[in-house]
Design a protein around this motif. Structure first.
Motif, PDB file in Angstrom:
ATOM      1  N   UNK A 341      -6.695 -17.622  -2.620  1.00 51.73           N
ATOM      2  CA  UNK A 341      -6.210 -16.945  -3.798  1.00 51.73           C
ATOM      3  C   UNK A 341      -6.925 -15.266  -3.216  1.00 51.73           C
ATOM      4  N   UNK A 342      -8.024 -15.282  -2.995  1.00 54.95           N
ATOM      5  CA  UNK A 342      -8.262 -13.869  -2.753  1.00 54.95           C
ATOM      6  C   UNK A 342      -8.098 -13.280  -1.295  1.00 54.95           C
ATOM      7  N   UNK A 343      -7.121 -14.097  -0.303  1.00 54.23           N
ATOM      8  CA  UNK A 343      -7.286 -13.674   0.593  1.00 54.23           C
ATOM      9  C   UNK A 343      -5.602 -13.256   0.264  1.00 54.23           C
ATOM     10  N   UNK A 344      -4.440 -14.159  -0.145  1.00 52.23           N
ATOM     11  CA  UNK A 344      -3.534 -13.178  -0.791  1.00 52.23           C
ATOM     12  C   UNK A 344      -3.637 -12.397  -1.459  1.00 52.23           C
ATOM     13  N   UNK A 345      -4.622 -11.983  -2.210  1.00 50.16           N
ATOM     14  CA  UNK A 345      -4.500 -10.719  -3.163  1.00 50.16           C
ATOM     15  C   UNK A 345      -5.155  -8.938  -2.246  1.00 50.16           C
ATOM     16  N   UNK A 346      -6.201  -9.470  -1.118  1.00 51.24           N
ATOM     17  CA  UNK A 346      -6.464  -8.768  -0.802  1.00 51.24           C
ATOM     18  C   UNK A 346      -4.485  -8.212   0.064  1.00 51.24           C
ATOM     19  N   UNK A 347      -4.237  -9.523   0.588  1.00 52.39           N
ATOM     20  CA  UNK A 347      -2.567  -8.923   0.985  1.00 52.39           C
ATOM     21  C   UNK A 347      -1.749  -7.875   0.504  1.00 52.39           C
ATOM     22  N   UNK A 348      -1.161  -8.005  -0.987  1.00 52.84           N
ATOM     23  CA  UNK A 348      -0.844  -7.683  -1.648  1.00 52.84           C
ATOM     24  C   UNK A 348      -1.532  -6.412  -1.938  1.00 52.84           C
ATOM     25  N   UNK A 349      -3.087  -6.053  -2.293  1.00 54.09           N
ATOM     26  CA  UNK A 349      -3.394  -4.688  -2.637  1.00 54.09           C
ATOM     27  C   UNK A 349      -3.141  -3.778  -1.515  1.00 54.09           C
ATOM     28  N   UNK A 350      -2.578  -4.529  -0.402  1.00 53.05           N
ATOM     29  CA  UNK A 350      -2.604  -3.451   1.130  1.00 53.05           C
ATOM     30  C   UNK A 350      -1.840  -2.963   1.804  1.00 53.05           C
ATOM     31  N   UNK A 351      -0.305  -3.665   0.826  1.00 54.15           N
ATOM     32  CA  UNK A 351       0.850  -4.117   1.490  1.00 54.15           C
ATOM     33  C   UNK A 351       1.706  -2.330   1.571  1.00 54.15           C
ATOM     34  N   UNK A 352       0.855  -1.221   0.242  1.00 55.49           N
ATOM     35  CA  UNK A 352       1.943  -0.509  -0.017  1.00 55.49           C
ATOM     36  C   UNK A 352       1.098   0.398   1.125  1.00 55.49           C
ATOM     37  N   UNK A 353      -0.308   0.266   1.273  1.00 57.36           N
ATOM     38  CA  UNK A 353      -1.038   1.138   2.774  1.00 57.36           C
ATOM     39  C   UNK A 353      -0.265   0.845   3.845  1.00 57.36           C
ATOM     40  N   UNK A 354      -0.340  -0.457   4.095  1.00 60.62           N
ATOM     41  CA  UNK A 354       0.020  -0.621   4.815  1.00 60.62           C
ATOM     42  C   UNK A 354       1.630  -0.187   5.494  1.00 60.62           C
ATOM     43  N   UNK A 355       2.272  -0.132   4.523  1.00 63.42           N
ATOM     44  CA  UNK A 355       3.989   0.734   5.226  1.00 63.42           C
ATOM     45  C   UNK A 355       3.489   2.350   5.207  1.00 63.42           C
ATOM     46  N   UNK A 356       2.952   2.303   4.839  1.00 64.27           N
ATOM     47  CA  UNK A 356       2.705   4.162   4.694  1.00 64.27           C
ATOM     48  C   UNK A 356       2.745   4.037   5.703  1.00 64.27           C
ATOM     49  N   UNK A 357       1.033   3.509   6.642  1.00 66.58           N
ATOM     50  CA  UNK A 357       0.578   3.790   8.066  1.00 66.58           C
ATOM     51  C   UNK A 357       1.549   3.228   9.087  1.00 66.58           C
ATOM     52  N   UNK A 358       3.097   2.732   8.728  1.00 66.31           N
ATOM     53  CA  UNK A 358       3.583   1.511   9.887  1.00 66.31           C
ATOM     54  C   UNK A 358       4.808   2.251  10.266  1.00 66.31           C
ATOM     55  N   UNK A 359       5.102   2.615  11.278  1.00 67.23           N
ATOM     56  CA  UNK A 359       6.400   2.770  11.840  1.00 67.23           C
ATOM     57  C   UNK A 359       7.823   2.155  10.874  1.00 67.23           C
ATOM     58  N   UNK A 360       8.808   2.486  10.565  1.00 67.25           N
ATOM     59  CA  UNK A 360       9.470   1.459  10.508  1.00 67.25           C
ATOM     60  C   UNK A 360      10.168   0.440  10.805  1.00 67.25           C
ATOM     61  N   UNK A 361      10.833   1.472  12.366  1.00 65.38           N
ATOM     62  CA  UNK A 361      11.036   1.121  13.355  1.00 65.38           C
ATOM     63  C   UNK A 361      10.801  -0.326  14.313  1.00 65.38           C
ATOM     64  N   UNK A 362       9.852   0.486  14.978  1.00 62.50           N
ATOM     65  CA  UNK A 362       8.840  -0.617  15.596  1.00 62.50           C
ATOM     66  C   UNK A 362       8.140  -1.411  14.890  1.00 62.50           C
ATOM     67  N   UNK A 363       7.298  -0.990  13.703  1.00 66.47           N
ATOM     68  CA  UNK A 363       6.426  -1.953  13.274  1.00 66.47           C
ATOM     69  C   UNK A 363       4.976  -1.530  13.983  1.00 66.47           C
ATOM     70  N   UNK A 364       4.959  -0.799  14.511  1.00 70.56           N
ATOM     71  CA  UNK A 364       3.771  -0.155  15.179  1.00 70.56           C
ATOM     72  C   UNK A 364       3.633   0.900  13.985  1.00 70.56           C
ATOM     73  N   UNK A 365       1.779   1.173  14.166  1.00 66.56           N
ATOM     74  CA  UNK A 365       1.129   2.275  13.595  1.00 66.56           C
ATOM     75  C   UNK A 365       1.826   3.686  13.703  1.00 66.56           C
ATOM     76  N   UNK A 366       1.863   4.410  12.703  1.00 68.14           N
ATOM     77  CA  UNK A 366       2.478   5.690  13.267  1.00 68.14           C
ATOM     78  C   UNK A 366       1.754   7.038  13.756  1.00 68.14           C
ATOM     79  N   UNK A 367       2.620   8.332  13.489  1.00 71.88           N
ATOM     80  CA  UNK A 367       1.509   9.154  13.549  1.00 71.88           C
ATOM     81  C   UNK A 367       0.378   9.516  12.350  1.00 71.88           C
TER      82      UNK A 367
END
Length: 526
Positions: A341-367
């Motif tokens: 449960x804690x692992x899943x919660x961490x994944x959920x809380x990190x989801x938006x931060x992950x989206x802000x730091x990823x390139x939408x086309x390639x899935x890599x980290x962005x500039x």
């Protein structure tokens, strides 16, 4: 390079074991050789040994304060080991996850992983199994199970003595002494402290920050404040020096020192020291120590009669402690379920931060992510004097793909490049998209020769990939410019600028190649 024989594999395994044992006493010395061993293992297809090398590098990252990177690699290694039934890697990855959760301030989940790690350690060499026992003893102590901790420490001490390993013996004695301190047993604590100093003296080994912090705590238990302060002074005089063997040792020592100052009535110095400890905890995401800093700050304000600020500090302490203790209680009652449960919660809380730091086309980290990570990585390299390499990757004649085929095909090629880079990057390596058809490979702790070898691998990987379903007969290749900062001396913009200059040279020389400073030549290991 080792030839591909059973003897060669045994040699790599032996070298990895040396580095695994060396990490605890000189972690700055293991990153570069671990990276080279990873390259050799990858070349020969020894995936289990690739993960062993990556766990060593991740352990070093955690000791430098990058707990997030330590946890990311440990979890990936653990999933691979689980899938392939690799007992050794299960033991090592669970141990590293235990250390991660301890640093994050969750002793119960740390205990879950430490127990799991020891369960998988039956076939492990004795001295590595000793490390598993030490980790378990430490988290048993953190969970208040002092007798169980002492039993595991005693077992570890027997192994250290049998193998005449003074460094492991010091680690065990330090933890046993701290357990006696927490158990409020001054006689046993003093006896173990004397033994710790004696063993270190006979072995000619200087006591590091965690050892000295334990000795100071034992002196404080007896109100010997001036002696405790003198014990810690070398650590304060050289905050970036070799005595700080782990990322949490300096904030721990600062918290101890603040307690000494408060007992001596040195009010202003207490506040300054707590502020410094708090900043370090925030930078390094050290939840449990951060909670103790808030509590100490509340007590400090109360001593000065500033009850409003004391109450505010206590509220921060309480909020953080409730979060930590909630996870602890659940994990004690429902250990594995709480872990999930804690692992899943961490994944959920990190989801938006992950989206802000990823390139939408390639899935890599962005500039955006790269800029922040590069600044932090350069600062870490400057602080430790370790190497840092950066490669800029540019697809050759990419405009021809867009113009001849279509932009949709161009996007498909970029997505596939993202997949290749995401798979290619391992351990502490960072892959990101700069924009257009330009990408970056960041190689912390990797010096010139090993970095050049990685870049040659990447050029070959892109060249030999089957692009025909997307581009038909049109080839897809890449040119790479590599810049190396041997001791963190180059600022981020200079590192990027040098890599860009060498990229231009690669383009001028015919493309589909790596260009770098002449010092960055492949390392021939025989």
């Amino acid at each position: 390079m080792f030839p591909m024989t059973p003897t060669a594999r045994a040699a790599v395994v032996a070298h990895l074991e040396e580095l695994e044992l060396l990490t605890a006493r000189d972690f700055e010395a293991v990153s570069a050789p671990a990276a080279i061993l990873e390259l050799q293992a990858r070349e020969h297809g020894w995936t289990d040994l690739v993960w062993r090398a990556q766990l060593i590098i991740a352990d070093v990252a955690g000791r430098r304060g990058d707990v997030a990177e330590q946890g990311r690699v440990a979890r990936r290694a653990n999933l691979w080991a689980e899938e392939h039934g690799d007992e050794f890697l299960l033991a090592r990855s669970h141990r590293l996850l235990s250390i991660v959760f301890r640093r994050l301030g969750d002793p119960a989940q740390a205990l879950v992983h430490a127990v799991s790690g020891l369960q998988h350690a039956d076939g492990m060499p004795d001295r590595l199994r000793c490390n598993q026992l030490i980790t378990l003893g430490l988290v048993l102590d953190l969970n208040g199970r002092f007798d169980d901790a002492k039993r595991r420490f005693t077992e570890a001490m027997r192994i250290a003595d049998e193998h005449h390993d003074t460094h492991q013996a010091l680690t065990v004695l330090n933890n046993m002494a701290f357990t006696a301190y927490e158990n409020e047993d001054p006689d046993e604590a003093n006896a173990l402290a004397r033994q710790l100093v004696d063993v270190a003296g006979r072995g000619g080994i200087p006591l590091d920050g965690l050892h000295l912090d334990t000795l100071a705590r034992i002196l404080m238990m007896q109100n010997r404040w001036d002696e405790a302060e003198r014990i810690l002074q070398p650590l304060i005089d050289d905050p970036d020096g070799p005595l700080h063997s782990e990322g949490d040792s300096l904030p721990e020592c600062l918290l101890t020192l603040a307690e000494i100052y408060r007992a001596q009535g040195r009010h202003a110095l207490t506040g300054e020291t707590l502020d410094a400890a708090g900043r370090l905890c925030e930078e390094r995401e050290l939840g449990s120590i951060a909670a103790r800093v808030h509590r100490a700050r509340a007590e400090w304000h109360a001593t000065a009669g500033d009850y409003r600020k004391a109450y505010e500090a206590y509220q921060r302490f309480h909020a953080l402690t409730v979060t930590l203790h909630s996870a602890e209680r659940e994990a004690r009652a429902y250990a594995m379920q709480a872990l999930f449960e804690a692992t899943e919660a961490r994944k959920a809380s990190a989801q938006f931060q992950e989206m802000a730091e990823r390139d939408a086309l390639t899935g890599l980290f962005n500039r955006r992510y790269l800029d922040g990570k590069l600044s932090a990585t350069v600062a870490a390299a400057r602080r430790t004097g370790g190497p840092l390499s950066l490669a800029i990757i540019d697809l050759d004649h990419f405009k021809r793909v867009n113009d001849t085929l279509s932009h949709a095909v161009g996007d498909a090629v970029l997505r596939e490049i993202g997949t290749l880079l995401n798979t290619f990057g391992t351990g502490p390596e960072i892959t990101a998209r700069l924009g257009g058809e330009e990408f970056v490979l960041l190689l912390p702790g990797i010096a010139a020769a090993a970095a050049h070898a990685r870049c040659e691998q990447l050029v070959s990987l892109i060249r030999n990939h089957d692009w025909s379903p997307m581009t038909g007969s049109l080839p897809v290749t890449a040119s790479i410019g590599l810049a190396v900062s041997e001791a963190g001396e180059l600022p981020p913009d200079a590192l990027l600028g040098h890599a860009d200059e060498w990229l231009y040279q690669a383009k001028r020389n015919g493309r589909d190649q790596v260009q770098a400073d002449p010092a960055a030549v492949p390392l021939d290991i025989t």
